[in-house]
Design an enzyme around this catalytic site. Structure first.
Site, short mmCIF file in Angstrom:
data_model
loop_
_atom_site.label_atom_id
_atom_site.label_comp_id
_atom_site.label_asym_id
_atom_site.label_seq_id
_atom_site.Cartn_x
_atom_site.Cartn_y
_atom_site.Cartn_z
N ARG A 55 0.86 -1.20 0.00
CA ARG A 55 0.00 0.00 0.00
C ARG A 55 0.89 1.24 0.00
O ARG A 55 0.63 2.22 -0.68
CB ARG A 55 -0.95 0.01 1.20
CG ARG A 55 -1.67 1.35 1.34
CD ARG A 55 -2.88 1.37 2.29
NE ARG A 55 -2.78 0.47 3.41
CZ ARG A 55 -2.00 0.66 4.49
NH1 ARG A 55 -1.26 1.75 4.57
NH2 ARG A 55 -1.97 -0.24 5.44
N TYR A 108 -16.99 17.35 -14.79
CA TYR A 108 -17.26 15.92 -14.99
C TYR A 108 -18.23 15.48 -13.90
O TYR A 108 -18.05 15.81 -12.72
CB TYR A 108 -15.93 15.15 -14.91
CG TYR A 108 -16.10 13.66 -14.90
CD1 TYR A 108 -16.44 12.98 -16.06
CD2 TYR A 108 -15.94 12.94 -13.73
CE1 TYR A 108 -16.61 11.60 -16.04
CE2 TYR A 108 -16.10 11.56 -13.70
CZ TYR A 108 -16.44 10.90 -14.86
OH TYR A 108 -16.62 9.54 -14.84
N ASP A 181 -7.82 19.29 -13.78
CA ASP A 181 -8.10 17.94 -14.26
C ASP A 181 -7.66 17.92 -15.72
O ASP A 181 -8.30 18.52 -16.58
CB ASP A 181 -9.60 17.64 -14.11
CG ASP A 181 -9.95 16.22 -14.56
OD1 ASP A 181 -9.21 15.65 -15.39
OD2 ASP A 181 -10.99 15.71 -14.11
N LYS A 206 -8.44 7.11 -19.19
CA LYS A 206 -8.73 7.68 -20.50
C LYS A 206 -7.47 7.67 -21.37
O LYS A 206 -6.95 6.62 -21.65
CB LYS A 206 -9.34 9.07 -20.31
CG LYS A 206 -10.41 9.15 -19.21
CD LYS A 206 -11.68 8.37 -19.50
CE LYS A 206 -12.59 8.21 -18.29
NZ LYS A 206 -12.94 9.42 -17.56
C1 PLP Z 1 -13.42 9.74 -16.26
C2 PLP Z 1 -13.10 11.06 -15.68
C3 PLP Z 1 -12.87 11.22 -14.30
C4 PLP Z 1 -13.05 10.10 -13.31
O1 PLP Z 1 -12.09 9.12 -13.45
P1 PLP Z 1 -12.34 7.56 -13.13
O2 PLP Z 1 -11.06 6.93 -13.55
O3 PLP Z 1 -13.53 7.12 -13.92
O4 PLP Z 1 -12.58 7.46 -11.65
C5 PLP Z 1 -12.51 12.48 -13.85
N1 PLP Z 1 -12.40 13.53 -14.69
C6 PLP Z 1 -12.63 13.42 -16.00
C7 PLP Z 1 -12.48 14.62 -16.88
C8 PLP Z 1 -12.97 12.19 -16.55
O5 PLP Z 1 -13.20 12.09 -17.86
#
Ligand code: PLP
Length: 390
Positions: A55, A108, A181, A206
């Protein structure tokens, strides 16, 4: 080549080499999947390379974190089990009950849910603001209480653009940190820390992972004191990715540059097709000169990315039909993988904001343009847009 030197080399070189040197005992070029929870100590407290429990640290994760830090040009990076786990760790590291956070008014959905529905009841207040409107962000700040200005750029699904440098100035003037983000742009197209942001968060699910085969998240920071807080909470809260997930994410990361260039090439061709299509009412893409964020995007992004939103002339019914008829574009949520995806935000990713100020138009379609043969993507949309085909 030393890790120090690698940090200064080109993006693709860093993507492939930063964070890991070939294994000294075997020469393994790729970080092994260290499927171990614990580590033998050479006498009590005699840790080898600082590893005591997975961890707290695992070499497969360390390699990924090193690469992410190098690509975002940050001091340290931390990997998480999901993007939302990364975001939760940022919130709990840097805010306390009574604090306030400014969030995008088109955040998001999962980010909004986390900040509003989870952090809210623990005493963290939030105010939404339009990231493309500096005055709206300035007005949302509560002097003395705002600890984080949280933005996305481009936003989802309307691809609004926030001026990272200007927003960092606004946050810092108020004594707050700017969190970006960077999921949609990826570090290949935009490095927010070099523009004054304090933290970058990613859903590595992504573009960074890029193959739709693993869920993950990351936080990258500029400042050592912030790094210490995030590192403490990463271990204390424990939302870490396993070694196999780290391996997959790191494997994807190595080709981020070539993938992003192809995502952008293909997106540009799809945009060109859509803007000339009689059944398309509006194309939303920051690369278009008429996009309101075009100038800022041109300044802070290398290219304009692989996400396109567009509105059809035939209303919601037509938009739903187009989504259903597409074949090369797979109907599904998520984005950033090698395969093209199509979705109807109003009924899918953004269904939860229906009836609120954040509601998206019913005739809107979002594309995550993949890296297939561009002509096949265009032909697929041409077929899907044809009216009365069924
Ligand atoms: C998918 C996404 C998230 C969340 O991420 P997860 O890996 O699904 O927890 C946060 N911000 C954006 C812009 C996203 O596209």
């Amino acid at each position: 080549m030393s890790q120090e030197h690698r940090f200064k080399s080109g993006f693709e070189t860093r993507a492939i080499h930063a964070g890991y040197d070939p294994d000294p005992t075997t020469g393994a070029v790729i970080p092994p999947i260290y499927a171990t929870s614990t580590y033998k100590q050479d006498g009590v407290g005699g840790l080898r390379g600082g590893y005591e429990y997975s961890r707290s640290g695992n070499p497969t994760r360390t390699a990924l974190e090193g690469a992410l830090a190098a690509l975002e040009e940050g001091e340290r990076a931390f990997a998480f089990a999901s993007g939302l786990a990364a975001e939760d760790t940022v919130l709990r590291s840097l805010t306390r009950p009574g604090d306030h956070v400014v969030i995008p008014d088109d955040a998001y959905g999962g980010t909004f849910r986390l900040i509003d529905k989870v952090a809210g009841p623990w005493g963290i207040e939030n105010s939404p603001a339009a990231v493309s409107d500096l005055d709206s962000v300035r007005a949302a700040i509560r002097p003395g209480r705002t600890k984080l200005v949280w933005i996305e750029t481009p936003t989802n699904p309307l691809l609004n653009i926030g001026d990272i440098e200007a927003l960092a100035g606004i946050a810092h003037d108020a004594g707050a940190l700017l969190v970006v983000d960077n999921t949609f742009a990826s570090p290949y197209l935009q490095q927010p820390l070099t523009l004054g942001a304090d933290l970058v968060v990613h859903s590595t699910t992504k573009y960074v992972g890029g193959h739709s085969d693993v869920v993950g998240g990351a936080v990258v920071v500029r400042d050592l004191a912030v790094a210490e807080a995030i590192g403490f909470h990463q271990n204390a809260m424990g939302a870490v990715p396993g070694p196999f997930d780290c391996f997959l994410t790191h494997r994807g990361l190595k080709t981020l540059g070539v993938r992003m260039d192809r995502h952008c090439d293909n997106a540009e061709l799809v945009v060109e097709f859509l803007v000339n299509h009689p059944q398309v009412a509006e194309v939303i893409y920051p690369g278009l000169a008429e996009h309101p964020g075009h100038a800022v995007a041109s300044r802070q992004m290398k290219r304009y990315g692989g996400i396109i939103s567009f509105r059809v002339t035939g209303g919601e019914e037509h938009a739903l039909e187009v989504c259903a008829r597409a074949e090369v574009f797979t109907l599904g949520e998520s984005l950033g993988g090698v395969e093209s995806l199509i979705e109807h935000p109003g009924r899918m990713t953004h269904a939860s904001v229906a009836g609120t100020d954040l509601e998206v138009p019913g005739d809107l379609i979002r594309l995550s343009v993949g890296i297939e043969t561009a002509e096949d993507l265009v032909a697929d949309l041409e077929r899907a847009l044809e009216p009365g085909r069924e």
